[in-house]
Design a protein around this motif. Structure first.
Motif, short mmCIF file in Angstrom:
data_model
loop_
_atom_site.label_atom_id
_atom_site.label_comp_id
_atom_site.label_asym_id
_atom_site.label_seq_id
_atom_site.Cartn_x
_atom_site.Cartn_y
_atom_site.Cartn_z
N ALA A 280 49.19 40.69 48.23
CA ALA A 280 48.32 40.34 47.05
C ALA A 280 47.71 39.14 47.40
O ALA A 280 46.47 38.92 47.51
N LYS A 281 48.40 38.18 48.21
CA LYS A 281 47.79 36.75 48.49
C LYS A 281 46.85 37.06 49.72
O LYS A 281 45.71 36.62 49.60
N VAL B 181 50.64 35.80 39.04
CA VAL B 181 51.71 35.47 39.98
C VAL B 181 51.14 34.51 41.06
O VAL B 181 51.83 34.00 41.87
N LEU B 182 49.92 34.46 41.15
CA LEU B 182 49.25 33.47 42.13
C LEU B 182 47.73 33.47 41.93
O LEU B 182 47.27 34.22 41.22
N SER C 214 42.56 35.26 40.30
CA SER C 214 43.90 35.10 39.75
C SER C 214 44.45 36.60 39.93
O SER C 214 43.86 37.56 39.43
N VAL C 215 45.67 36.57 40.53
CA VAL C 215 46.41 37.79 40.81
C VAL C 215 47.34 38.05 39.59
O VAL C 215 48.40 37.03 39.46
N ARG C 216 47.33 39.15 38.94
CA ARG C 216 48.20 39.55 37.89
C ARG C 216 49.31 40.53 38.34
O ARG C 216 48.58 41.56 38.97
N ALA C 217 50.47 40.43 37.92
CA ALA C 217 51.34 41.59 38.21
C ALA C 217 50.83 42.67 37.20
O ALA C 217 50.41 42.29 36.15
N TYR D 72 48.87 45.31 41.72
CA TYR D 72 48.34 44.00 41.19
C TYR D 72 46.97 43.96 40.72
O TYR D 72 46.34 44.82 41.06
N ASP E 35 53.79 43.70 48.57
CA ASP E 35 54.27 42.66 47.53
C ASP E 35 53.24 41.31 47.40
O ASP E 35 52.48 41.75 47.50
N THR E 36 53.73 40.33 46.53
CA THR E 36 52.86 39.36 46.37
C THR E 36 52.42 38.68 47.52
O THR E 36 51.23 38.20 47.60
N GLU E 37 53.06 38.77 48.80
CA GLU E 37 52.34 38.03 50.09
C GLU E 37 51.23 38.97 50.37
O GLU E 37 50.01 38.56 50.77
#
Length: 82
Positions: free
Chosen positions: A29-30, A65-66, A56-59, A4, A25-27
């Motif tokens: 990254a959050k 992605v968020l 801003s979070v990029r994959a 990320y 995972d995205t969580e």
């Protein structure tokens, strides 16, 4: 593990993340984005009465992605009565 990228904006400057971080995972990254916002606010308190911080979070594929934002606003309620 997916990578990320955390692009940040401090209300004045944009800082793209070229390296990224491998996270579960995205969580995860959050949580990292929230931590980054906290650090940004602590390190860059506004000189004026307001400032917004954005992460801003990029994959890896480049899609956002968020997005997390924090706004700091200084108000003077007693001055309104002066």
């Amino acid at each position: 593990m997916p990578r990320y990228f955390f692009d940040t904006y401090d209300g004045e400057r944009f800082f793209p993340d070229e390296e990224g971080q491998e996270l579960e995972d995205t969580e995860a990254a959050k949580r990292e984005a929230e931590r980054a916002l906290s650090d940004m606010a602590r390190d860059g308190l506004p000189d004026g009465d307001q400032r917004s911080f954005i992460v801003s979070v990029r994959a890896e594929a480049g899609q956002v992605v968020l997005r997390a934002a924090l706004s700091l606003v200084v108000e003077y309620p007693s001055r309104a009565q002066d």
